[in-house]
Design an enzyme around this catalytic site. Structure first.
Site, PDB file in Angstrom:
ATOM      1  N   GLU A   1       1.086 -10.008  -2.424  1.00 40.19           N
ATOM      2  CA  GLU A   1       1.814  -9.526  -1.990  1.00 40.19           C
ATOM      3  C   GLU A   1       3.129 -10.612  -2.473  1.00 40.19           C
ATOM      4  O   GLU A   1       2.770 -11.187  -3.376  1.00 40.19           O
ATOM      5  CB  GLU A   1       1.917 -10.793  -0.311  1.00 40.19           C
ATOM      6  CG  GLU A   1       0.847  -9.048  -0.109  1.00 40.19           C
ATOM      7  CD  GLU A   1       0.710  -8.266   0.869  1.00 40.19           C
ATOM      8  OE1 GLU A   1       1.559  -7.478   1.656  1.00 40.19           O
ATOM      9  OE2 GLU A   1      -0.789  -7.028  -0.663  1.00 40.19           O
TER      10      GLU A   1
ATOM     11  N   ASP B   1      -3.119 -11.427   5.196  1.00 37.92           N
ATOM     12  CA  ASP B   1      -3.942  -9.778   4.771  1.00 37.92           C
ATOM     13  C   ASP B   1      -4.584  -9.336   4.926  1.00 37.92           C
ATOM     14  O   ASP B   1      -5.223  -7.705   5.916  1.00 37.92           O
ATOM     15  CB  ASP B   1      -3.289  -9.825   3.380  1.00 37.92           C
ATOM     16  CG  ASP B   1      -3.739  -8.730   2.953  1.00 37.92           C
ATOM     17  OD1 ASP B   1      -2.526  -7.358   3.269  1.00 37.92           O
ATOM     18  OD2 ASP B   1      -4.165  -8.562   1.815  1.00 37.92           O
TER      19      ASP B   1
ATOM     20  N   LYS C   1       0.220  -2.061   5.641  1.00 34.30           N
ATOM     21  CA  LYS C   1      -1.402  -3.076   6.471  1.00 34.30           C
ATOM     22  C   LYS C   1      -0.488  -4.286   7.855  1.00 34.30           C
ATOM     23  O   LYS C   1      -0.926  -3.980   8.777  1.00 34.30           O
ATOM     24  CB  LYS C   1      -2.177  -3.765   6.057  1.00 34.30           C
ATOM     25  CG  LYS C   1      -1.850  -5.050   4.447  1.00 34.30           C
ATOM     26  CD  LYS C   1      -2.110  -4.079   3.085  1.00 34.30           C
ATOM     27  CE  LYS C   1      -0.875  -4.900   2.733  1.00 34.30           C
ATOM     28  NZ  LYS C   1      -2.109  -5.575   1.400  1.00 34.30           N
TER      29      LYS C   1
ATOM     30  N   GLY D   1      -3.500  -2.782  -6.704  1.00 32.65           N
ATOM     31  CA  GLY D   1      -3.570  -2.340  -7.892  1.00 32.65           C
ATOM     32  C   GLY D   1      -2.298  -1.519  -7.481  1.00 32.65           C
ATOM     33  O   GLY D   1      -2.685  -0.515  -6.237  1.00 32.65           O
TER      34      GLY D   1
ATOM     35  N   LYS E   1      -6.385  -6.167   7.935  1.00 28.57           N
ATOM     36  CA  LYS E   1      -7.013  -5.231   7.979  1.00 28.57           C
ATOM     37  C   LYS E   1      -8.024  -5.271   8.405  1.00 28.57           C
ATOM     38  O   LYS E   1      -9.123  -3.942   8.566  1.00 28.57           O
ATOM     39  CB  LYS E   1      -7.537  -6.006   5.936  1.00 28.57           C
ATOM     40  CG  LYS E   1      -6.017  -5.096   4.626  1.00 28.57           C
ATOM     41  CD  LYS E   1      -6.855  -6.085   3.249  1.00 28.57           C
ATOM     42  CE  LYS E   1      -5.640  -5.184   2.791  1.00 28.57           C
ATOM     43  NZ  LYS E   1      -5.965  -6.226   1.653  1.00 28.57           N
TER      44      LYS E   1
ATOM     45  N   VAL F   1       2.746  -0.008  -6.218  1.00 26.79           N
ATOM     46  CA  VAL F   1       2.598   1.743  -5.395  1.00 26.79           C
ATOM     47  C   VAL F   1       3.396   2.715  -5.933  1.00 26.79           C
ATOM     48  O   VAL F   1       2.949   4.168  -6.337  1.00 26.79           O
ATOM     49  CB  VAL F   1       1.679   1.731  -4.125  1.00 26.79           C
ATOM     50  CG1 VAL F   1       0.898   2.675  -3.870  1.00 26.79           C
ATOM     51  CG2 VAL F   1       1.204   0.082  -4.103  1.00 26.79           C
TER      52      VAL F   1
ATOM     53  N   ILE G   1     -10.693   2.364  -1.484  1.00 25.88           N
ATOM     54  CA  ILE G   1     -12.427   2.917  -0.203  1.00 25.88           C
ATOM     55  C   ILE G   1     -11.961   3.276   0.384  1.00 25.88           C
ATOM     56  O   ILE G   1     -11.332   2.853   1.363  1.00 25.88           O
ATOM     57  CB  ILE G   1     -12.884   0.953  -0.614  1.00 25.88           C
ATOM     58  CG1 ILE G   1     -13.395   0.315  -1.922  1.00 25.88           C
ATOM     59  CG2 ILE G   1     -14.016   1.425  -0.122  1.00 25.88           C
ATOM     60  CD1 ILE G   1     -13.683  -0.856  -1.411  1.00 25.88           C
TER      61      ILE G   1
ATOM     62  N   GLY H   1       0.075  -7.256 -10.387  1.00 22.41           N
ATOM     63  CA  GLY H   1       0.899  -6.675  -9.415  1.00 22.41           C
ATOM     64  C   GLY H   1       0.057  -6.548  -8.411  1.00 22.41           C
ATOM     65  O   GLY H   1      -0.310  -5.359  -7.481  1.00 22.41           O
TER      66      GLY H   1
HETATM   67  N1  HSE Z   1      -2.265  -7.731  -1.555  1.00 18.61           N
HETATM   68  C1  HSE Z   1      -3.326  -6.968  -1.500  1.00 18.61           C
HETATM   69  C2  HSE Z   1      -4.954  -7.715  -2.029  1.00 18.61           C
HETATM   70  C3  HSE Z   1      -3.048  -5.818  -1.343  1.00 18.61           C
HETATM   71  O1  HSE Z   1      -5.067  -8.068  -2.974  1.00 18.61           O
HETATM   72  O2  HSE Z   1      -5.420  -6.653  -1.658  1.00 18.61           O
HETATM   73  C4  HSE Z   1      -3.797  -4.902  -1.407  1.00 18.61           C
HETATM   74  O3  HSE Z   1      -3.922  -4.710   0.067  1.00 18.61           O
END
Ligand code: HSE
Length: 423
Positions: A187, A198, A102, A300, A202, A20, A133, A184
């Site tokens: 995580e 994850d 996050k 990504g 979120k 990123v 988004i 990529g």
């Molecule tokens: N590892 C996270 C995903 C990256 O796959 O959504 C983006 O937050």
């Protein structure tokens, strides 16, 4: 220095030069209109070959955090503890901060909100949920808590990528994960993706902006795709479903919120089923507008960098999150008082605690896998993690949240199974 003057150059100190960070660097170099420049980049491994001039880099975090000429700190590292130190130090120093972390944000959101207020510094993190988004700003600005009936969707790109490869190409879980890592999307510790952590991070951030709820992400009920069995994919296909990892929050009649992350059956051809690969898709439901669907790349380098770029641009017009649902409205509360339509799958039917079900609608068993579908009170999942034990998977049905269930196991029309439950 005022950030919201288009003519003044925005001087950025960047932490992290991974997928990123490098994406942002490239985009900023090609977007002179934004009048923003990355002046220094703090990295961990100075010996690594990078596509930028060597003079840009340092390993000394203080060099960025104490540099009065840097107006904005952009934090794009994957170590949540180090990110916490960077972000809190920068906010206390009066610098604007943009982050995509996050895990760190979800774990410290209450404190980070206080710091922004105390030091009057903006902290933006649109990239932390669904990458490209703009879901956080939408929830914050557009939807009133009273009207917002639900927020649900695919918020993790890696697991969606893995499920797409499994369903469409018959790839093994291991190979699909390796591809997600290679691209990529995952995580650096991919268990965060595949165990649903994850997505829970979120969801916890979305709950703050949607409903003013501050909750530790790991206290939410969540599961990932790591427990799914190949037989679950066959079961789904036979019934015209695919499986997606869905994070959801729904307003109950009581005004409280039902929230969880779990694999979900989605009807082939439905909106969520069309979300493939690393794309994310979020449905926002409001009582007046009905359902609105947001779709875009959820992981990504460039998609995430685009959200960071948008935050940088928002700093120009002095944008900051007001946390309206928290500050100006009565924040909602989470509730366990609802039922879920689920399918529990296991290597041995005897390991499924059938007595926990309110109502069983269907079951099947073969030497490889048993599937039991029915209704569970949500507290049965919140109180105890039998459904997370090895060899067991739990998949929710579409529109799985209900508030009433009157039928009990002994009333159900499958005597053989009822007998098993009573053993
Ligand atoms: N590892 C996270 C995903 C990256 O796959 O959504 C983006 O937050």
């Amino acid at each position: 220095m005022s950030l919201h003057n288009q003519k003044t150059k925005l001087n950025i100190g960047l932490f992290g030069f991974g997928v990123v960070g490098e994406g942002l660097y490239k985009v900023l170099s090609q977007t002179p209109g934004l009048n923003a420049e990355i002046k220094k980049v703090c990295i961990k491994h100075p010996d690594k070959q990078r596509n930028a001039p060597g003079a840009l880099f340092t390993i000394d975090a203080q060099q960025l955090l104490t540099d009065k000429h840097l107006d904005v700190i952009v934090e794009l590292i994957d170590d949540a503890d180090a990110a916490y130190t960077i972000v809190t130090t920068a906010l206390k120093a009066g610098k604007a901060v943009v982050s995509a972390n996050k895990k760190m944000i979800a774990a410290h959101i209450g404190e980070l909100i206080d710091l922004q207020q105390t030091h009057s510094t903006p902290f933006l993190y649109e990239a932390a949920c669904c990458a490209s988004i703009p879901v956080i700003r939408n929830l914050e600005e557009y939807y009133d808590n009273d009207l917002l009936q639900g927020v649900s969707g695919i918020v993790n790109g890696s697991t969606n990528y893995i499920l797409t490869r499994i369903f469409e190409d018959n790839l093994s879980f291991k190979d699909a994960l390796a591809l997600a890592q290679h691209s990529g999307f995952a995580e650096s510790d991919p268990t965060l993706d595949i165990e649903g952590i994850d997505a829970a991070n979120k969801l916890s951030i979305l709950l703050t902006h949607a409903y003013g709820i501050i909750t530790p992400p790991l206290s939410l009920v969540y599961s990932g795709i790591n427990t799914l069995h190949r037989a679950d994919a066959c079961f789904a296909k036979e019934k015209g479903y695919e499986i997606k990892l869905v994070a959801q929050a729904h307003k109950l009649k009581s005004g409280k919120i039902a929230a969880f992350v779990a694999p979900q059956f989605v009807q082939k051809g439905s909106q969520l089923a069309t979300v493939k690969n690393e794309y994310n898709g979020v449905t926002i439901e409001s009582s007046l507008a009905d359902k609105q669907f947001f779709y875009g790349k959820g992981a990504g380098g460039f998609p995430t960098a685009s959200a960071v770029l948008s935050d940088l641009s928002a700093l120009r017009y002095n944008y900051r999150y007001e946390y309206k649902k928290l500050r100006y409205q009565t924040p909602s509360e989470l509730s366990d008082e609802f039922y879920l339509s689920v399918c529990v799958s296991c290597d041995d039917l005897n390991r499924i605690p059938l007595g926990q079900f309110e109502h069983i609608t269907e079951w099947s068993s073969n030497p490889v896998r048993s599937h039991v579908s029915g209704t569970l009170h949500f507290s049965k999942l919140a109180e105890n993690d039998w459904w997370k034990q090895s060899g067991i998977s739990l998949i929710v049905y579409p529109e799985s949240v209900t508030e009433e269930s009157s039928v009990t196991i002994t009333d159900n029309a499958i005597p053989e199974l009822a007998e098993l439950a009573l053993r």
